[in-house]
Write a protein that holds these residues in place. Structure first.
Motif, PDB file in Angstrom:
ATOM      1  N   LEU A 112     -26.300  45.909  41.327  1.00 48.83           N
ATOM      2  CA  LEU A 112     -25.450  47.100  41.977  1.00 48.83           C
ATOM      3  C   LEU A 112     -24.880  47.981  40.919  1.00 48.83           C
ATOM      4  O   LEU A 112     -23.937  47.360  40.217  1.00 48.83           O
ATOM      5  N   LEU A 113     -25.377  48.984  40.480  1.00 51.38           N
ATOM      6  CA  LEU A 113     -24.529  49.960  39.380  1.00 51.38           C
ATOM      7  C   LEU A 113     -23.597  50.696  39.858  1.00 51.38           C
ATOM      8  O   LEU A 113     -22.702  50.794  39.121  1.00 51.38           O
ATOM      9  N   THR A 114     -23.607  51.302  40.951  1.00 53.74           N
ATOM     10  CA  THR A 114     -22.565  52.179  41.676  1.00 53.74           C
ATOM     11  C   THR A 114     -22.532  52.112  43.119  1.00 53.74           C
ATOM     12  O   THR A 114     -23.657  51.790  43.429  1.00 53.74           O
ATOM     13  N   SER A 115     -21.223  52.365  43.764  1.00 53.40           N
ATOM     14  CA  SER A 115     -21.169  52.409  45.202  1.00 53.40           C
ATOM     15  C   SER A 115     -20.115  53.458  45.372  1.00 53.40           C
ATOM     16  O   SER A 115     -18.922  53.146  44.944  1.00 53.40           O
ATOM     17  N   GLU A 116     -20.355  54.454  45.956  1.00 51.24           N
ATOM     18  CA  GLU A 116     -19.490  55.510  46.320  1.00 51.24           C
ATOM     19  C   GLU A 116     -19.622  55.958  47.671  1.00 51.24           C
ATOM     20  O   GLU A 116     -20.651  56.130  48.341  1.00 51.24           O
ATOM     21  N   PRO A 117     -18.542  56.322  48.165  1.00 52.08           N
ATOM     22  CA  PRO A 117     -18.260  56.798  49.761  1.00 52.08           C
ATOM     23  C   PRO A 117     -19.035  58.184  49.879  1.00 52.08           C
ATOM     24  O   PRO A 117     -18.949  58.859  49.171  1.00 52.08           O
ATOM     25  N   VAL A 123     -22.038  54.980  52.323  1.00 55.45           N
ATOM     26  CA  VAL A 123     -21.854  54.823  50.815  1.00 55.45           C
ATOM     27  C   VAL A 123     -23.358  55.056  50.282  1.00 55.45           C
ATOM     28  O   VAL A 123     -24.527  54.714  50.939  1.00 55.45           O
ATOM     29  N   GLN A 124     -23.173  55.549  49.202  1.00 59.47           N
ATOM     30  CA  GLN A 124     -24.203  55.944  48.098  1.00 59.47           C
ATOM     31  C   GLN A 124     -24.261  54.781  47.141  1.00 59.47           C
ATOM     32  O   GLN A 124     -23.383  54.698  46.285  1.00 59.47           O
ATOM     33  N   MET A 125     -25.193  53.916  46.953  1.00 56.28           N
ATOM     34  CA  MET A 125     -25.391  53.078  45.984  1.00 56.28           C
ATOM     35  C   MET A 125     -26.463  53.426  45.151  1.00 56.28           C
ATOM     36  O   MET A 125     -27.549  53.858  45.352  1.00 56.28           O
ATOM     37  N   VAL A 126     -26.415  53.015  43.830  1.00 52.14           N
ATOM     38  CA  VAL A 126     -27.437  53.125  42.975  1.00 52.14           C
ATOM     39  C   VAL A 126     -27.750  51.673  42.663  1.00 52.14           C
ATOM     40  O   VAL A 126     -26.882  50.977  41.958  1.00 52.14           O
ATOM     41  N   TRP A 127     -29.025  51.365  42.631  1.00 47.33           N
ATOM     42  CA  TRP A 127     -29.413  49.711  42.238  1.00 47.33           C
ATOM     43  C   TRP A 127     -30.274  49.891  41.441  1.00 47.33           C
ATOM     44  O   TRP A 127     -31.353  50.633  41.006  1.00 47.33           O
ATOM     45  N   GLU A 128     -30.184  49.069  40.326  1.00 47.81           N
ATOM     46  CA  GLU A 128     -31.035  48.915  39.353  1.00 47.81           C
ATOM     47  C   GLU A 128     -32.039  47.593  39.516  1.00 47.81           C
ATOM     48  O   GLU A 128     -31.445  46.550  39.980  1.00 47.81           O
ATOM     49  N   THR A 129     -33.249  47.965  39.834  1.00 45.53           N
ATOM     50  CA  THR A 129     -33.970  46.779  40.388  1.00 45.53           C
ATOM     51  C   THR A 129     -35.149  46.438  39.512  1.00 45.53           C
ATOM     52  O   THR A 129     -35.929  47.630  39.060  1.00 45.53           O
TER      53      THR A 129
END
Length: 151
Positions: A112-117, A123-129
């Motif tokens: 999980l790189l980021t999590s923003e409301p 929430v908007q999350m950026v995942w490095e997979t």
């Protein structure tokens, strides 16, 4: 499978590897169906005999087929009990680093790189997979996936 009660619980994991998915076997049937759905009938994917004599020694999955497994990877890796819906919002960066021979197994390792409301208590999350190819040191694919989740 990593289970979180709330989106806020998951957000506390920013900067960490959170989970890994189950293994997924890539079949020739999947490759053929993907070719039909997308119109990409490149012989390295669908002509088994020709592909055996080709540069990879076997038919390989389309890069975009590998990428399209992200929802399945997420489904077997992470659960949020108090989340009713997740939506694919896009991708920031994608690299296909190793060919995926038909019959091989893949799994995703998720950081999980980021999590923003966002609106509606989401929430908007950026995942490095990192999509690993069993028995190969170099990943098949690394993708930054942007996902929106809602309670």
């Amino acid at each position: 499978m990593k289970t979180f009660q709330t989106l806020q619980d998951m957000a506390a994991c920013v900067g960490q590897e959170v989970a890994q998915s189950d293994w997924i076997t890539v079949t020739q049937e999947q490759v053929n169906q993907f070719a039909e759905a997308t119109g990409d009938h490149q012989w390295i994917h669908v002509d088994v005999e020709r592909a055996k004599a080709g540069p990879f020694g076997a038919p390989i999955a389309h890069g975009f087929l590998t990428l399209s497994l992200l929802p399945r990877i997420f489904e077997t890796a992470v659960e949020v009990v108090e989340s009713s819906m997740g939506v694919n919002y896009g991708l920031n960066r994608v690299r296909f680093m190793s060919p995926v021979p038909v019959g091989s197994r893949l799994r995703g390792r998720m950081k999980l790189l980021t999590s923003e409301p966002i609106d509606n208590n989401g929430v908007q999350m950026v995942w490095e997979t990192t999509i690993e190819l069993e028995g190969v040191s170099k990943p098949a694919c690394v993708a930054e996936s942007v996902v929106r989740r809602y309670p």
